[in-house]
Design a protein around this motif. Structure first.
Motif, PDB file in Angstrom:
ATOM      1  N   ALA A 182      41.209  26.203  23.956  1.00  0.00           N
ATOM      2  CA  ALA A 182      40.784  26.637  25.300  1.00  0.00           C
ATOM      3  C   ALA A 182      39.992  25.519  25.982  1.00  0.00           C
ATOM      4  N   ALA A 183      39.108  24.877  25.228  1.00  0.00           N
ATOM      5  CA  ALA A 183      38.336  23.767  25.802  1.00  0.00           C
ATOM      6  C   ALA A 183      39.257  22.592  26.106  1.00  0.00           C
ATOM      7  N   GLY A 184      40.204  22.347  25.220  1.00  0.00           N
ATOM      8  CA  GLY A 184      41.148  21.256  25.434  1.00  0.00           C
ATOM      9  C   GLY A 184      41.929  21.428  26.729  1.00  0.00           C
ATOM     10  N   ARG A 185      42.316  22.672  27.033  1.00  0.00           N
ATOM     11  CA  ARG A 185      43.059  22.924  28.277  1.00  0.00           C
ATOM     12  C   ARG A 185      42.187  22.641  29.504  1.00  0.00           C
ATOM     13  N   LEU A 186      40.913  23.028  29.428  1.00  0.00           N
ATOM     14  CA  LEU A 186      40.009  22.764  30.557  1.00  0.00           C
ATOM     15  C   LEU A 186      39.844  21.262  30.786  1.00  0.00           C
ATOM     16  N   VAL A 187      39.777  20.506  29.689  1.00  0.00           N
ATOM     17  CA  VAL A 187      39.649  19.049  29.800  1.00  0.00           C
ATOM     18  C   VAL A 187      40.933  18.461  30.393  1.00  0.00           C
ATOM     19  N   GLU A 188      42.077  18.939  29.911  1.00  0.00           N
ATOM     20  CA  GLU A 188      43.369  18.433  30.411  1.00  0.00           C
ATOM     21  C   GLU A 188      43.530  18.693  31.900  1.00  0.00           C
ATOM     22  N   LYS A 189      43.073  19.868  32.349  1.00  0.00           N
ATOM     23  CA  LYS A 189      43.212  20.229  33.761  1.00  0.00           C
ATOM     24  C   LYS A 189      42.183  19.526  34.645  1.00  0.00           C
ATOM     25  N   GLY A 190      41.212  18.860  34.010  1.00  0.00           N
ATOM     26  CA  GLY A 190      40.179  18.169  34.778  1.00  0.00           C
ATOM     27  C   GLY A 190      39.048  19.080  35.228  1.00  0.00           C
ATOM     28  N   GLN A 191      39.060  20.336  34.796  1.00  0.00           N
ATOM     29  CA  GLN A 191      37.955  21.250  35.166  1.00  0.00           C
ATOM     30  C   GLN A 191      36.687  20.914  34.399  1.00  0.00           C
TER      31      GLN A 191
END
Ligand SMILES: [Zn+2]
Length: 225
Positions: A182-191
């Motif tokens: 979940a954290a990885g997705r936030l980082v990937e999206k730039g959030q």
């Protein structure tokens, strides 16, 4: 509304922390958000509407996270454990800070003269007897210590510790992102931006490490501040 849209960008939060640390190390702390008005506000609202950064740091009493960034109540979501390493509880707490408290920035903050890192280094070199009670603290630090030793043949212990502290920052970040998709997705999206830093006990300065290393092992480069 997405809470992230109400908050500053990750880079703006990073700049806010940089400025706070500059005030701290220059003896110009403003001690914001430390009054009873803020206490009352915090009691009556959701922290997710206010907190701006999630920080993983060492428990060391010489590393007071809110003070060294000149922040106050409801500004930082802080996770502290000796050696700032990742166990399940730390990983889950960090994920909570990013996903539910919606902080745009994650800081993994090591520090110079870290006792936990020093113990892990001496343990790795066979200079310290095995203490079962310390294993849960020292085991997560061993990969970083092993890399530091491999990358600094012939170096003195002081330099080895400095390298191990930096390696351990990246190890913790990698361990956390491997644990938390979940954290990885936030980082990937730039959030969310994930950064590493080292607090220098000698000067009060937070030295920001080169961010390109997030997700890979570091080479000890730093950004000037
Ligand atoms: Zn420490």
């Amino acid at each position: 509304m997405n809470l992230c849209e109400l908050k500053p960008s990750p880079d703006e939060v990073l700049d806010w922390l940089r400025q706070g640390n500059r005030r701290f190390r220059n003896g110009r702390n403003q001690a914001p958000h430390c009054d009873l008005q803020r206490v009352e506000l915090a009691c009556g609202c959701d922290q997710a509407e206010h907190a701006l950064a999630t920080v993983l740091s060492c428990s060391d009493s010489r590393v007071p996270v809110e003070i060294l960034f000149d922040t106050g109540i409801m500004d930082l979501f802080v996770v502290r454990v000796a050696g700032n390493s990742i166990g399940e509880a730390q990983a889950a707490s960090l994920e909570y800070g990013l996903v539910h408290v919606a902080t745009p920035l994650l800081v993994v903050l090591g520090h110079t003269h870290c006792g936990a890192v020093t113990s892990a280094l001496r343990h790795e070199k066979g200079l310290m007897p095995d203490d079962p009670a310390l294993r849960p603290l020292l085991n997560p630090l061993q990969p970083a210590v092993q890399r530091a030793l491999a990358n600094s043949p012939g170096a003195g212990e002081e330099e080895q510790i400095i390298r191990a502290v930096e390696e351990n920052v990246w190890q913790a970040l990698d361990d956390f992102l491997a644990w938390s998709p979940a954290a990885g997705r936030l980082v990937e999206k730039g959030q969310v931006k994930a950064v590493g830093a080292v607090y220098e006990l000698e000067s009060g300065r937070v030295r920001w490490l080169d961010q390109k290393e997030a997700g890979s092992q570091g080479d000890g480069a730093s950004q000037t501040d």
